[in-house]
Structures are given as C-alpha cells and as structure tokens.
Write a protein that holds these residues in place. Structure first.
Motif, PDB file in Angstrom:
ATOM      1  N   VAL A   1       0.832  -1.206   0.000  1.00 31.66           N
ATOM      2  CA  VAL A   1       0.000   0.000   0.000  1.00 31.66           C
ATOM      3  C   VAL A   1       0.867   1.257   0.000  1.00 31.66           C
ATOM      4  CG1 VAL A   1      -1.657   1.339   1.370  1.00 31.66           C
ATOM      5  CG2 VAL A   1      -1.984  -1.123   1.080  1.00 31.66           C
ATOM      6  N   LYS A   2       2.001   1.189   0.710  1.00 25.87           N
ATOM      7  CA  LYS A   2       2.893   2.342   0.800  1.00 25.87           C
ATOM      8  C   LYS A   2       3.903   2.414  -0.349  1.00 25.87           C
ATOM      9  CE  LYS A   2       1.115   4.028   4.509  1.00 25.87           C
ATOM     10  NZ  LYS A   2       0.435   5.332   4.496  1.00 25.87           N
ATOM     11  N   GLY A   3       3.834   1.460  -1.275  1.00 30.54           N
ATOM     12  CA  GLY A   3       4.706   1.496  -2.444  1.00 30.54           C
ATOM     13  C   GLY A   3       6.148   1.094  -2.181  1.00 30.54           C
ATOM     14  N   LEU A   4       6.378   0.258  -1.162  1.00 36.21           N
ATOM     15  CA  LEU A   4       7.739  -0.164  -0.842  1.00 36.21           C
ATOM     16  C   LEU A   4       8.233  -1.227  -1.821  1.00 36.21           C
ATOM     17  CD1 LEU A   4       7.630  -0.491   3.067  1.00 36.21           C
ATOM     18  CD2 LEU A   4       8.163   1.503   1.668  1.00 36.21           C
ATOM     19  N   PRO A   5       9.560  -1.339  -2.002  1.00 38.03           N
ATOM     20  CA  PRO A   5      10.124  -2.407  -2.832  1.00 38.03           C
ATOM     21  C   PRO A   5       9.822  -3.782  -2.239  1.00 38.03           C
ATOM     22  CG  PRO A   5      11.760  -0.692  -2.375  1.00 38.03           C
ATOM     23  CD  PRO A   5      10.585  -0.427  -1.474  1.00 38.03           C
ATOM     24  N   LEU A   6       9.942  -4.807  -3.042  1.00 42.67           N
ATOM     25  CA  LEU A   6       9.609  -6.170  -2.626  1.00 42.67           C
ATOM     26  C   LEU A   6      10.380  -6.592  -1.377  1.00 42.67           C
ATOM     27  CD1 LEU A   6       8.089  -8.825  -3.246  1.00 42.67           C
ATOM     28  CD2 LEU A   6      10.040  -9.485  -4.685  1.00 42.67           C
ATOM     29  N   GLU A   7      11.683  -6.354  -1.347  1.00 39.42           N
ATOM     30  CA  GLU A   7      12.463  -6.779  -0.183  1.00 39.42           C
ATOM     31  C   GLU A   7      12.019  -6.063   1.081  1.00 39.42           C
ATOM     32  OE1 GLU A   7      17.092  -7.407   1.297  1.00 39.42           O
ATOM     33  OE2 GLU A   7      16.669  -6.681  -0.732  1.00 39.42           O
ATOM     34  N   ASP A   8      11.703  -4.780   0.979  1.00 37.05           N
ATOM     35  CA  ASP A   8      11.234  -4.038   2.144  1.00 37.05           C
ATOM     36  C   ASP A   8       9.879  -4.548   2.614  1.00 37.05           C
ATOM     37  OD1 ASP A   8      13.516  -2.563   1.991  1.00 37.05           O
ATOM     38  OD2 ASP A   8      12.562  -0.686   1.373  1.00 37.05           O
ATOM     39  N   CYS A   9       9.002  -4.910   1.676  1.00 35.93           N
ATOM     40  CA  CYS A   9       7.712  -5.512   2.055  1.00 35.93           C
ATOM     41  C   CYS A   9       7.935  -6.763   2.891  1.00 35.93           C
ATOM     42  CB  CYS A   9       6.888  -5.843   0.816  1.00 35.93           C
ATOM     43  SG  CYS A   9       6.242  -4.420  -0.083  1.00 35.93           S
ATOM     44  N   CYS A  10       8.892  -7.574   2.471  1.00 30.34           N
ATOM     45  CA  CYS A  10       9.214  -8.798   3.216  1.00 30.34           C
ATOM     46  C   CYS A  10       9.805  -8.473   4.582  1.00 30.34           C
ATOM     47  CB  CYS A  10      10.183  -9.662   2.419  1.00 30.34           C
ATOM     48  SG  CYS A  10       9.491 -10.383   0.921  1.00 30.34           S
ATOM     49  N   GLN A  11      10.649  -7.450   4.653  1.00 34.89           N
ATOM     50  CA  GLN A  11      11.246  -7.065   5.930  1.00 34.89           C
ATOM     51  C   GLN A  11      10.182  -6.582   6.909  1.00 34.89           C
ATOM     52  OE1 GLN A  11      14.237  -7.454   7.000  1.00 34.89           O
ATOM     53  NE2 GLN A  11      15.702  -7.395   5.312  1.00 34.89           N
ATOM     54  N   VAL A  12       9.247  -5.767   6.421  1.00 33.53           N
ATOM     55  CA  VAL A  12       8.167  -5.299   7.291  1.00 33.53           C
ATOM     56  C   VAL A  12       7.322  -6.491   7.742  1.00 33.53           C
ATOM     57  CG1 VAL A  12       6.137  -3.818   7.490  1.00 33.53           C
ATOM     58  CG2 VAL A  12       8.108  -3.033   6.181  1.00 33.53           C
ATOM     59  N   GLY A  13       7.032  -7.414   6.822  1.00 32.56           N
ATOM     60  CA  GLY A  13       6.278  -8.611   7.173  1.00 32.56           C
ATOM     61  C   GLY A  13       6.988  -9.461   8.203  1.00 32.56           C
TER      62      GLY A  13
END
Length: 366
Positions: free
Chosen positions: A316-328
């Motif tokens: 939703v915030k437009g983060l890169p794929l790796e950052d999405c995984c890090q937040v998850g």
C-alpha cells in the motif's frame, strides 16, 4: 441461517472507504492454550494443521485442555485459555489497523451470541470498521488453537452451525474505494469467495489470497488451481507445507518451485518458511528475507497472518519487494512473542523498534 441480516458496529461507513478490506464470511472466536503433546496425540487429524470439528468435538477438546495446560514461558503456573476474535483474515486486518494505523474493514457475519459480541468488541477496539459486518440469529464460529511446548499450533475450527454471509448478500458499495481485499481460501466458502472477488474486481480492488492450511490445499487442490488460473489473484501467500501440497511435491521439494508456480498466476507470490524466513517474487525479481524474533517465540498462531499485515502495508505504501518482506518479518515476529493471534501493545513497540532499526518506519503516525 434464515435470519435477518443487520449491519453492526460502532463505526458508521465513512466518506473514504477503508484501504484494506477483509472477507471473513463467518466471524470466528479463537480459544488459545498451551497444551502438552499427550492431548495433541488424542485428537483427530494431523499436528500442525487445521481440521474441521463438530461442536461436540470442540467442547470435548476445550474440556480436555484444562487437564493438559502447560505453563506460560513467562510464568511458572499454567495459564487459562485466552479467548479473542480470530480467523486468519481478522488477524491480518486487525494487525493492519492496530499496528500500522491503516484504515481497514471486514465483510462478513457474526451470530447474536456472546461470541459474536466478543468478536465485535475485539475488532472495533482495534480500530477496524465494522459497518460491513452483519449480525444474524445463531451461533458464531469458534476454534480451538492448541499450542505445544515448541510454539507450534494445531487448529480445530467448528464452523458447522455458525452463521455466515451468503454469496447473494454482497453489495457493490461494500467494495467501492478499497485498494485491497484479503481472502483466505476455504472450499466450503468457495461460492462466496468467487462472488466477492468478482465484485471487487469490478471496483478495481486487488486481491490477496492465503492458502489456509495444508489439509485444505491437499483436499481441494484442483479447485484452488482453477481459482488461481482465473488471473484474479494479485498476491498469494503460502507456507512451506501448503506450497508442497500445491505442487504435489515430496517432503524435500524446493519451495521455489511452488513460488514459480504461483508467480505464473499472481503478480506477487510469497512462500513463508517459518524460522527460515520467506521467499517472494514479483515478476523476475526474487528475494529471500530471514525471520525475526524467533529466539523469543511462544506461539506461532497468527505468524503468517501478521506477516501478511506487514507485507500488504508495504505494498500500500509502495515499498520495494524486499522491504515488504522485511516489514512482514517484523510484524510476524511481533505476534509470536505471546499467546494467540492478537499482538500485545508491548510487542507492537518491539516491532516499531525493529522497523526503525532497518529504516522502515515510513508512516508518521506509527
């Protein structure tokens, strides 16, 4: 159930729709307890999975829990059953609202019983919009979540007598303005799932699908593949066991094979690997990210659901794929620090520290 469906919830529908909606056709209450292995050996089904039980079986399991409760890691004495609003979709939606301050709502039905009132209180107090939740005369679904000494959970849901939202009860305005619809695969609710996805797509809403359990994938693999092949699923989450069942591989099958399969049908595909983290793919980009917080793991209930919260927040915030995984990984790590699929306030604070240390605290209000 033949009863009148009524809108419920303390929040009236606001002018701006929630960013993320969750489809949970039957509201669910989780009864979570740490138990010794002797109980898990005596109940039907495989350890670590999710198998439907009737109300009589559920009540028997809950009675047995009192005789097989383990002490909490933070306490020398056994703890009682922790009861809360549950279900994979509710966990993800609640996590997005409570932990990431993202606007969320839930589409579904709950009974007019004590469990239904508990579900409403739990979700509304976390900030979830309940204007799309309807009450019906009847029972609210329940689930026994049994956690062993290693923190692994075994689920025994009882859905047979529970009220649910029917496929012809969806309203187009329920989906209007949302960015994402979170769905959990369930063969018994396939008609509702297909109907909701069809309407959501007409409103240009992206679809996130969780594969539910290895038993669900094993027993209904062909119908699941048909759903994926429609091209309507934008994001798919599978754990390692579900991924193995999806491609009918052996126990040593590389999860990347399942990731490749999912990527043929979905824009984003994620396979979570428990203590080994996750792998994710978007187009030709593939990333691997390690798990966070495993040393303090108490209960794996909700780990995948809260991983999804963080990953979807990143999208939703437009983060890169790796950052999405890090937040998850951070949000998934927050829920395993206590019993049940609801993150405690102190564990949200732990997550915020993890995010800040990685430079990922992008929202001003968290």
């Amino acid at each position: 159930m033949g009863a009148e469906s009524l809108p419920v919830g303390p929040n009236s529908k606001s002018a701006s729709a929630p960013a993320v909606l969750g489809l949970q056709v039957s509201a669910l209450i989780d009864h979570v307890a740490r138990v010794d292995s002797s109980l898990l050996d005596r109940i039907p089904g495989e350890r670590g999975g999710s198998q439907l039980v009737c109300l009589q079986e559920l009540n028997h399991i809950l009675r047995e829990v009192n005789a097989h409760t383990l002490p909490s890691p933070q306490s020398l004495s056994p703890i009682t059953i922790r009861t809360m609003a549950g279900g994979s979709v509710a966990n993800t939606i609640r996590g997005l609202a409570a932990g990431f301050r993202l606007s969320t709502g839930i589409i579904g039905a709950c009974g007019d019983d004590d469990q239904g009132r508990l579900f409403i209180h739990s979700m509304s107090s976390s900030g979830v919009d309940l204007s799309r939740l309807r009450t019906k005369k009847g029972h609210t679904a329940q689930c026994a979540c049994l956690v062993d000494a290693d923190g692994n959970r075994t689920m025994r849901p009882c859905l047979s007598s529970a009220v649910k939202l029917q496929a012809n009860e969806f309203r187009r305005e329920d989906f209007k303005g949302a960015k994402w619809l979170v769905v959990r695969y369930a063969h018994q609710n396939l008609e509702q799932i297909k109907s909701a996805i069809k309407i959501a797509k007409q409103e240009d809403v992206s679809i996130s699908l969780d594969l539910a359990s290895f038993e669900m994938v094993r027993n209904h693999q062909s119908e699941l593949v048909e759903l994926l092949e429609t091209g309507n699923i934008d994001l798919c989450f599978a754990n390692e066991d579900e991924a193995r069942e999806l491609i009918r591989g052996d126990e040593n099958c590389d999860p990347e094979v399942a990731l490749d399969f999912l990527s043929c049908h979905c824009k984003w595909a994620v396979v979570t690997l428990a203590s080994k983290g996750c792998i994710a793919r978007n187009g030709k980009e593939v990333v691997r990210v390690g798990a966070i917080g495993q040393k303090n793991a108490v209960d794996a209930t909700g780990a995948g659901d809260l991983f999804a919260s963080g990953f979807i927040y990143g999208l939703v915030k437009g983060l890169p794929l790796e950052d999405c995984c890090q937040v998850g990984a951070c949000s998934g790590g927050s829920v395993i620090r206590a019993l049940g699929g609801e993150v405690l306030p102190e564990n949200w604070q732990w997550m915020y520290k993890q995010l800040k240390s990685k430079g990922l605290l992008v929202a001003k209000n968290i």
